[in-house]
Motif scaffolding. Structure first.
Motif, mmCIF file in Angstrom:
data_model
loop_
_atom_site.group_PDB
_atom_site.id
_atom_site.type_symbol
_atom_site.label_atom_id
_atom_site.label_comp_id
_atom_site.label_asym_id
_atom_site.label_seq_id
_atom_site.Cartn_x
_atom_site.Cartn_y
_atom_site.Cartn_z
ATOM 1 N N SER A 62 0.804 -1.222 0.000
ATOM 2 C CA SER A 62 0.000 0.000 0.000
ATOM 3 C C SER A 62 0.833 1.266 0.000
ATOM 4 C CB SER A 62 -0.988 -0.016 1.157
ATOM 5 O OG SER A 62 -0.323 0.048 2.393
ATOM 6 N N LYS A 63 2.153 1.152 0.064
ATOM 7 C CA LYS A 63 2.972 2.357 -0.119
ATOM 8 C C LYS A 63 2.707 2.960 -1.495
ATOM 9 C CE LYS A 63 5.900 -0.786 -0.110
ATOM 10 N NZ LYS A 63 6.970 -1.655 0.298
ATOM 11 N N ALA A 64 2.226 2.152 -2.434
ATOM 12 C CA ALA A 64 1.953 2.662 -3.777
ATOM 13 C C ALA A 64 0.816 3.685 -3.774
ATOM 14 C CB ALA A 64 1.613 1.501 -4.720
ATOM 15 N N GLY A 206 13.135 -6.061 -6.320
ATOM 16 C CA GLY A 206 13.158 -4.821 -7.099
ATOM 17 C C GLY A 206 11.769 -4.431 -7.555
ATOM 18 N N SER A 207 11.723 -3.438 -8.431
ATOM 19 C CA SER A 207 10.441 -2.883 -8.829
ATOM 20 C C SER A 207 10.420 -2.653 -10.335
ATOM 21 C CB SER A 207 10.247 -1.551 -8.099
ATOM 22 O OG SER A 207 8.888 -1.258 -7.933
ATOM 23 N N GLN A 208 9.187 -2.624 -10.910
ATOM 24 C CA GLN A 208 9.018 -2.406 -12.349
ATOM 25 C C GLN A 208 9.863 -3.429 -13.137
ATOM 26 O OE1 GLN A 208 6.824 -1.005 -13.923
ATOM 27 N NE2 GLN A 208 7.432 -0.064 -15.804
ATOM 28 N N GLY A 244 7.093 -7.887 -4.263
ATOM 29 C CA GLY A 244 6.352 -7.293 -5.382
ATOM 30 C C GLY A 244 7.300 -6.981 -6.514
ATOM 31 N N GLY A 245 6.932 -5.980 -7.298
ATOM 32 C CA GLY A 245 7.852 -5.529 -8.340
ATOM 33 C C GLY A 245 7.402 -5.791 -9.763
ATOM 34 N N PHE A 246 6.171 -6.302 -9.926
ATOM 35 C CA PHE A 246 5.685 -6.635 -11.275
ATOM 36 C C PHE A 246 5.464 -5.349 -12.074
ATOM 37 C CE2 PHE A 246 3.985 -9.330 -7.885
ATOM 38 C CZ PHE A 246 4.830 -10.407 -8.073
ATOM 39 N N ILE A 286 2.702 -12.849 -2.236
ATOM 40 C CA ILE A 286 3.323 -11.798 -3.052
ATOM 41 C C ILE A 286 2.789 -10.437 -2.608
ATOM 42 C CG2 ILE A 286 3.815 -13.220 -5.087
ATOM 43 C CD1 ILE A 286 1.256 -12.010 -6.371
ATOM 44 N N GLU A 287 3.476 -9.385 -3.051
ATOM 45 C CA GLU A 287 3.156 -8.033 -2.599
ATOM 46 C C GLU A 287 3.142 -7.036 -3.749
ATOM 47 O OE1 GLU A 287 5.549 -8.376 1.663
ATOM 48 O OE2 GLU A 287 6.568 -7.640 -0.125
ATOM 49 N N PRO A 288 2.198 -7.152 -4.668
ATOM 50 C CA PRO A 288 2.170 -6.183 -5.758
ATOM 51 C C PRO A 288 1.650 -4.822 -5.287
ATOM 52 C CG PRO A 288 0.347 -7.741 -5.965
ATOM 53 C CD PRO A 288 1.135 -8.164 -4.755
ATOM 54 N N ILE A 326 6.236 13.268 -8.179
ATOM 55 C CA ILE A 326 7.679 13.556 -8.087
ATOM 56 C C ILE A 326 8.486 12.640 -9.008
ATOM 57 C CG2 ILE A 326 8.066 11.951 -6.149
ATOM 58 C CD1 ILE A 326 9.732 15.322 -6.170
ATOM 59 N N ARG A 327 7.844 11.618 -9.590
ATOM 60 C CA ARG A 327 8.592 10.569 -10.279
ATOM 61 C C ARG A 327 9.412 11.046 -11.477
ATOM 62 N NH1 ARG A 327 6.884 6.492 -12.292
ATOM 63 N NH2 ARG A 327 8.359 4.995 -11.441
ATOM 64 N N PRO A 328 8.899 11.965 -12.312
ATOM 65 C CA PRO A 328 9.762 12.444 -13.407
ATOM 66 C C PRO A 328 11.012 13.144 -12.877
ATOM 67 C CG PRO A 328 7.469 12.952 -13.872
ATOM 68 C CD PRO A 328 7.519 12.454 -12.449
ATOM 69 N N SER A 390 0.932 9.028 -3.133
ATOM 70 C CA SER A 390 1.595 8.569 -1.902
ATOM 71 C C SER A 390 2.943 9.241 -1.685
ATOM 72 C CB SER A 390 1.756 7.042 -1.908
ATOM 73 O OG SER A 390 2.680 6.627 -2.887
ATOM 74 N N MET A 391 3.530 9.789 -2.738
ATOM 75 C CA MET A 391 4.788 10.536 -2.573
ATOM 76 C C MET A 391 4.565 12.037 -2.745
ATOM 77 S SD MET A 391 7.383 7.986 -4.643
ATOM 78 C CE MET A 391 8.954 8.645 -4.095
ATOM 79 N N ALA A 392 3.327 12.467 -2.700
ATOM 80 C CA ALA A 392 3.019 13.884 -2.905
ATOM 81 C C ALA A 392 3.482 14.714 -1.717
ATOM 82 C CB ALA A 392 1.517 14.063 -3.115
HETATM 83 N N1 LLP Z 1 7.292 -5.297 -1.219
HETATM 84 C C1 LLP Z 1 8.363 -4.635 -0.752
HETATM 85 C C2 LLP Z 1 9.119 -5.207 0.354
HETATM 86 C C3 LLP Z 1 8.758 -3.421 -1.349
HETATM 87 O O1 LLP Z 1 9.822 -2.789 -0.895
HETATM 88 C C4 LLP Z 1 7.990 -2.890 -2.413
HETATM 89 C C5 LLP Z 1 8.342 -1.613 -3.025
HETATM 90 C C6 LLP Z 1 6.865 -3.603 -2.849
HETATM 91 C C7 LLP Z 1 6.555 -4.822 -2.234
HETATM 92 C C8 LLP Z 1 5.983 -3.136 -3.976
HETATM 93 O O2 LLP Z 1 6.668 -3.021 -5.175
HETATM 94 P P1 LLP Z 1 5.855 -2.733 -6.536
HETATM 95 O O3 LLP Z 1 5.007 -3.924 -6.806
HETATM 96 O O4 LLP Z 1 5.035 -1.518 -6.301
HETATM 97 O O5 LLP Z 1 6.928 -2.506 -7.536
HETATM 98 N N2 LLP Z 1 8.852 4.936 -5.373
HETATM 99 C C9 LLP Z 1 9.342 4.040 -6.407
HETATM 100 C C10 LLP Z 1 9.051 2.609 -6.082
HETATM 101 C C11 LLP Z 1 9.613 2.173 -4.761
HETATM 102 C C12 LLP Z 1 9.272 0.741 -4.442
HETATM 103 C C13 LLP Z 1 9.662 0.412 -3.051
HETATM 104 N N3 LLP Z 1 9.307 -0.914 -2.625
HETATM 105 C C14 LLP Z 1 8.707 4.446 -7.732
HETATM 106 O O6 LLP Z 1 7.945 5.420 -7.774
HETATM 107 O O7 LLP Z 1 8.985 3.839 -8.766
#
Ligand code: LLP
Length: 434
Positions: A62-64, A206-208, A244-246, A286-288, A326-328, A390-392
């Protein structure tokens, strides 16, 4: 993406709702979430595990994008939840999210944050480091309260968009190194503890990410370690959390895989590697984050001023910018956009979309192909649903935008727009001159 269409009036529609009308009703900047897209993704992840007969939890990272309404939506979709701070946990509890499906992450959880987790009786704490083990022992022993834990390990697999690197030792602030004895030491410290119940291991590479190889390799490395512990100590791992990271498609250069492809590859690897070592099949968690909400979000802005830099480029400015995305500026992230009230017209002009913040780096898209822009037009920037709101920030004291959910022709406010009064809510009068 998703349910986006161009209506008969030439306007961009999302979830059966005219975005130009949304901009009128709620103002801009406005972040619009396509709930149907999120539902489909959530179900694709969940159903694939089910189809292969694998017990699983799909935890929304949910940080996303975190707020009460999205937590309630994820609850409705039967997802679990990954929170990374007391603030996210608090919000989830306020949303009535089932505590037993909440997983708590973080590399420096405070005593108070951990207490909140124990009070709420959450489902699992993902333990990151030795200091946290000490805190957890202290809290669980003094309260005589059990807690499920996973150990977060760094397997030396670091995945990027298209490839991954493997290293003996990863230079990461997170987790116990798998390759130099740290993970073994952590295992010894918790495995026979009276109150800490070691469910298994976690990693996030990782991510993306657009490939499955990194996930498979990481899973293999974790299972190898579990095999070792099984042989030596008879340990039975119940849960393998592969993070996560997909990846998602931000621009035409991105070619992510479908959710089921990532999941199928994981299932295949975990089945193979565990049966090879005669280990019981663990649950896979998993943690998408991004792949659930990223391309479901579209930000609507109103176009205002314009500046021509002769022979170089033409800027158009919008009423938001790096304060809502902020991403760009931070990652050089790329986006695509259309003018929502002219979505049926060809994109035969080129503009650099600037924000309104006082920094020359505040550009949302460089050289975007767009319809001819005029002041008052509504610009729709796609794929802003993850790590945007979430990063606003309130940089330049710009209020945070409003967020709406749309689905099947209906819309609702999910987060109201910040007011100027909200901005000064915590400000105190100057007093030391008295
Ligand atoms: N699980 C863990 C332990 C993580 O650290 C993260 C993301 C996720 C799951 C979720 O990853 P996702 O599925 O969203 O790729 N602010 C950066 C992305 C930072 C990701 C940090 N960790 C961006 O805007 O690209």
């Amino acid at each position: 993406h998703g349910t986006q269409t161009i209506g008969e009036n030439g306007h961009l529609h999302i979830g059966g709702v005219d975005t130009v009308e949304l901009a009128k009703e709620y103002g801009t900047p406005l972040i619009v979430y396509d709930l149907e897209l999120i539902r489909n993704r959530a179900r694709a992840f969940r159903d694939t595990f089910q189809k292969h007969g694998v017990n699983a939890q799909v935890a929304y990272a949910s940080k996303a994008f975190s707020c009460i309404a999205i937590y309630q939506f994820m609850k409705e979709e039967n997802l679990s939840l990954d929170v990374v701070s007391g603030g996210e946990l608090y919000t989830a509890l306020k949303a009535d999210f089932p505590a037993e499906r909440i997983h708590f992450h973080g590399n420096n959880k405070s005593y108070d944050e951990l207490l909140l987790a124990f009070d709420a009786k959450i489902g699992c704490i993902v333990v990151d480091n030795f200091y946290e083990i000490e805190l957890l022992k202290e809290i669980s022993e003094s309260r005589k309260q059990s807690m499920n834990i996973l150990l977060r390990v760094t397997p030396g697999v670091e995945a990027h968009t298209h490839d991954f690197i493997t290293t003996g030792q990863e230079d990461s602030k997170f987790g116990f190194d798998l390759n130099n004895g740290q993970a073994d030491e952590a295992f010894q410290l918790v495995v026979n503890h009276e109150y800490l119940n070691l469910l298994g291991l976690h990693c996030h590479i990782g991510s993306q990410i657009f490939e499955t190889d990194g996930f498979s390799l990481a899973a293999s490395k974790l299972i190898e370690k579990i095999g070792e512990w099984n042989k030596k100590y008879g340990y039975e791992c119940k849960v393998l959390n592969l993070g996560g990271g997909f990846g998602i498609r931000y621009t035409e250069e991105d070619h992510p895989l479908e959710p089921h492809v990532y999941v199928e590859e994981m299932v295949k690897t975990v089945k193979e590697e565990t049966s090879k070592r005669q280990l019981p099949m663990p649950e896979i968690w998993i943690e998408p984050g991004r792949s659930l909400v990223g391309d479901a979000g579209t930000t609507l802005y109103t176009i205002g001023s314009r500046k021509v830099v002769p022979n170089i480029r033409e800027y158009i400015a919008v009423d938001g910018g790096m304060s809502d995305n902020i991403r760009p500026a931070l990652y050089d992230a790329k986006y695509e956009a259309v003018i929502a009230n002219k979505a049926n017209l060809p994109r035969n002009c080129t503009y650099t979309v600037a924000g309104k913040l006082c920094e020359s780096g505040d550009k949302l898209i460089v050289d975007a192909p767009l319809q001819k822009a005029e002041p008052g037009d509504i610009l729709a920037v796609f794929c802003t649903g993850a790590y945007g709101y979430s990063m606003a920030s309130n940089y330049n004291r710009v209020p945070r935008p409003a967020v709406v959910f749309v689905e099947n022709g209906k819309h609702q406010l999910a987060i109201r727009r910040e007011s100027y009064d909200d901005l000064i809510l915590n400000d105190m009068e100057y007093q030391l001159n008295k």
